[in-house]
Write an enzyme that holds these catalytic residues in place. Structure first.
Site, PDB file in Angstrom:
ATOM      1  N   GLU A 265       9.140  -3.450  13.044  1.00  0.00           N
ATOM      2  CA  GLU A 265       9.347  -2.290  12.138  1.00  0.00           C
ATOM      3  C   GLU A 265       7.844  -1.459  12.650  1.00  0.00           C
ATOM      4  O   GLU A 265       6.888  -2.408  12.999  1.00  0.00           O
ATOM      5  CB  GLU A 265       8.706  -3.236  10.976  1.00  0.00           C
ATOM      6  CG  GLU A 265       9.456  -2.079   9.854  1.00  0.00           C
ATOM      7  CD  GLU A 265       9.395  -2.423   8.580  1.00  0.00           C
ATOM      8  OE1 GLU A 265       9.272  -3.419   8.154  1.00  0.00           O
ATOM      9  OE2 GLU A 265       9.435  -1.971   7.301  1.00  0.00           O
TER      10      GLU A 265
ATOM     11  N   SER B 159       5.494  -6.600   3.639  1.00  0.00           N
ATOM     12  CA  SER B 159       6.507  -7.519   4.712  1.00  0.00           C
ATOM     13  C   SER B 159       6.803  -8.666   4.449  1.00  0.00           C
ATOM     14  O   SER B 159       6.859  -9.686   3.858  1.00  0.00           O
ATOM     15  CB  SER B 159       5.114  -7.541   5.757  1.00  0.00           C
ATOM     16  OG  SER B 159       4.419  -8.470   6.011  1.00  0.00           O
TER      17      SER B 159
ATOM     18  N   PHE C 155       1.537  -1.018   0.106  1.00  0.00           N
ATOM     19  CA  PHE C 155      -0.392  -0.124   0.032  1.00  0.00           C
ATOM     20  C   PHE C 155       0.791   1.143   0.014  1.00  0.00           C
ATOM     21  O   PHE C 155       0.447   2.445  -0.742  1.00  0.00           O
ATOM     22  CB  PHE C 155      -0.912   0.469   0.813  1.00  0.00           C
ATOM     23  CG  PHE C 155      -0.131   0.569   2.373  1.00  0.00           C
ATOM     24  CD1 PHE C 155      -0.133   1.169   2.896  1.00  0.00           C
ATOM     25  CD2 PHE C 155      -0.035  -0.467   3.450  1.00  0.00           C
ATOM     26  CE1 PHE C 155       0.360   2.193   3.777  1.00  0.00           C
ATOM     27  CE2 PHE C 155       0.867   0.146   4.776  1.00  0.00           C
ATOM     28  CZ  PHE C 155       1.287   0.947   4.995  1.00  0.00           C
TER      29      PHE C 155
ATOM     30  N   LYS D 121      -1.146  -7.969  -8.306  1.00  0.00           N
ATOM     31  CA  LYS D 121      -2.339  -7.867  -8.014  1.00  0.00           C
ATOM     32  C   LYS D 121      -1.745  -6.574  -7.538  1.00  0.00           C
ATOM     33  O   LYS D 121      -0.716  -6.669  -5.819  1.00  0.00           O
ATOM     34  CB  LYS D 121      -2.105  -9.248  -7.097  1.00  0.00           C
ATOM     35  CG  LYS D 121      -3.472  -9.148  -5.985  1.00  0.00           C
ATOM     36  CD  LYS D 121      -3.541  -9.937  -4.704  1.00  0.00           C
ATOM     37  CE  LYS D 121      -2.454  -8.867  -3.696  1.00  0.00           C
ATOM     38  NZ  LYS D 121      -3.288  -7.736  -3.670  1.00  0.00           N
TER      39      LYS D 121
ATOM     40  N   CYS E 265      10.113   1.987   3.376  1.00  0.00           N
ATOM     41  CA  CYS E 265      10.603   0.822   3.986  1.00  0.00           C
ATOM     42  C   CYS E 265      11.779   1.190   4.372  1.00  0.00           C
ATOM     43  O   CYS E 265      12.537   0.466   4.936  1.00  0.00           O
ATOM     44  CB  CYS E 265      10.400  -0.961   2.959  1.00  0.00           C
ATOM     45  SG  CYS E 265      11.064  -0.459   0.975  1.00  0.00           S
TER      46      CYS E 265
HETATM   47  O1  LIG Z   1       8.840   1.483   0.833  1.00  0.00           O
HETATM   48  C1  LIG Z   1      10.148   1.118   0.165  1.00  0.00           C
HETATM   49  C2  LIG Z   1      10.821   2.004  -0.353  1.00  0.00           C
HETATM   50  C3  LIG Z   1      10.817   3.576   0.146  1.00  0.00           C
HETATM   51  O2  LIG Z   1      11.013   3.809   1.137  1.00  0.00           O
HETATM   52  O3  LIG Z   1      11.549   4.235  -0.805  1.00  0.00           O
END
Ligand SMILES: O=CCC(=O)O
Length: 506
Positions: free
Chosen positions: A391, A236, A159, A183, A291
């Protein structure tokens, strides 16, 4: 996933894309797509049936027969057109993204733009999908390689970057001659669908790109499908590990980019103002739902005295709805995410960390139902505390201390994740030591979020990545192709075939 409670007739439905047509799902299971700043239901997304997944794969399988032989220049030109269409629709795409995901409009444009860069990379395929040739490996014998597409490939996306991450996947898969089943996240698929409409407008033929929506059952159907050859996943660690194990067992090539706990080391010789600004942006931007967000700051030596300045800078950030001007931190994507993040903050307090800045229950005039959590800072955080071990995926920065760079590197390398990291220092020697000894995929030197541009590949080590090859850059060409070596010998005996081999030099 919960089925929706919104009456079917009141809101628009998100379609499946099968065989070049946007079709209504026949499923009985639907989920609401909700604006996280207002809780307004924007649309309903179907959880596709097994028959619909099979139809999407069959359409991709059929389209592969001709698409795999399409000239490389023709493939490249579609993506040249596609990048132009994305640019022309940037404002519209960002607005859809902000409405369903919550991030600010500038962040939403950044999300689209970073995907657009991969589309530009795809349009350069003529320089990327190249084999090798060794002349005369034996007398009159040459060996060369063909990088041939695999067939039907699939992508499962999260998301947090509903434009960028689908664009990491299907353009590179398709431009290398594969066909694709995507997907998207069931939480915010609308911008992804608009990008798919533009992809068809750019000239992607029917069946080459297909989309199915859903949750766990659709993910498992993709992992198990006998006609899918490769899967790219971002999300995840729990789901990614499941996808990797299940799909590799079914014989597929799989790459999973997964969870993170990104540490930034701040050395006492760092440029203080620049480093603290970078930390604040990297920890709280996109409400920490990325992330590559910095989630742990390791302050070394005298840099430990900088916590009050860090807190003051974080307090200046404006919390609000993503569509409003001047907002820095938008809402979390869902009520469930809000409950999880605020629960972890409570847990941090209970575990004995010092809550330097509490972002719970911020006042956001006009948006009293939004999933807002403001910048939150804990100090005195140690391994073993839940806020360190998990996380958080929210605007929460954990601050830890270290006596030396060695102690800080040891702490980072002992963490199970290896996605991103950074060091702030004015010392070349310290930076070099860090880049050599740190076991993390993306390393920043005075750069807080070192996501590589598309001519390099996104990577990751330890718990953050499964599979060897990254989602873009040069590595992705190897991921989406099968190398075939051809060893060829041609007999210099054409007269045997009735050909006249006499060469006139006149
Ligand atoms: O979510 C992953 C990539 C980023 O944080 O730019």
């Amino acid at each position: 996933m919960d089925a929706t409670t919104t009456p079917a007739t009141q809101v628009a439905t998100v379609k499946l894309l099968i065989g070049g047509k946007f079709v209504e799902s026949k499923t009985s299971e639907w989920r609401d797509i909700v604006n996280p700043a207002t809780q307004e239901v924007l649309a309903r997304v179907p959880f596709a049936t097994q028959a619909e997944v099979d139809a999407a794969v069959a359409s991709a399988q059929d389209a592969f027969k001709t698409w795999r032989k399409t000239a490389i220049g023709a493939r490249a030109r579609i993506f040249l057109k596609y990048q132009q269409l994305i640019r022309e629709h940037m404002g519209e795409l960002a607005a859809i993204l902000t409405a369903e995901q919550g991030k600010t409009l500038p962040d939403a444009e950044g999300d689209v733009f970073r995907g657009l860069e991969v589309v530009e990379h795809a349009s350069n395929i003529g320089n990327l999908q190249l084999g090798e040739l060794a002349n005369n490996v034996a007398g009159g014998v040459d060996t060369y390689t063909l990088l041939q597409p695999l067939g039907v490939c699939a992508g499962i996306t999260p998301f947090n970057f509903p434009a960028m991450i689908p664009l990491w996947m299907f353009p590179m898969a398709i431009v290398t001659g594969n066909t694709f089943v995507l997907k998207p996240s069931e939480q915010d698929p609308m911008v992804t669908m608009r990008l798919c409409e533009l992809a068809l407008e750019a000239g992607i033929p029917p069946g080459v790109l297909n989309v199915v929506h859903g949750g766990e059952a659709v993910v498992n159907a993709i992992c198990d499908h006998k006609d899918i050859k490769a899967i790219s996943f971002v999300g995840s660690t729990k789901v990614g590990t499941h996808v990797y194990n299940r799909a590799t067992l079914a014989g597929k090539r799989v790459q999973c980019m997964m969870g993170a706990k990104n540490h930034a080391i701040v050395m006492p010789d760092a440029h203080k103002d620049q480093s603290l600004n970078a930390l604040v942006g990297a920890s709280f931007g996109a409400a920490g739902q990325r992330c590559m967000a910095v989630s742990v700051a390791v302050l070394v030596g005298d840099a430990r005295k900088w916590i009050p300045d860090l807190v003051e800078k974080a307090k200046t950030l404006k919390i609000g709805a993503g569509i409003d001007k001047g907002v820095d931190v938008g809402p979390l994507v869902s009520c469930a995410a809000y409950e999880r993040v605020t629960g972890l903050i409570e847990r941090g307090v209970a575990d004995g960390a010092t809550l330097e800045l509490d972002g719970r229950k911020p006042t956001v005039p006009g948006y009293d139902k939004g999933n807002f959590v403001g910048p939150t800072i804990f100090s005195g955080v140690k391994p073993g505390m839940t806020i360190y071990d998990q996380e958080i995926f929210g605007p929460v920065l954990c601050v830890a201390g270290a006596e030396s760079i060695d102690e800080a590197i040891e702490m980072i390398n002992a963490n199970p994740n290896g996605n991103g990291t950074a060091i702030f220092t004015q010392s070349g020697a310290a930076a070099r030591r860090f880049q050599e000894d740190i076991d993390v995929g993306q390393v920043g030197i005075n750069v807080p979020i070192p996501v590589p541009v598309p001519m390099f590949s996104f990577t990751g080590s330890r718990g953050s990545k499964l599979g060897d090859l990254g989602p873009y850059g040069k590595q992705v060409i190897m991921f989406y192709t099968q190398t075939k070596t051809v060893t060829a010998r041609w007999f210099d005996d054409a007269t045997a075939h009735g050909l006249n081999t006499t060469i006139s030099l006149k």
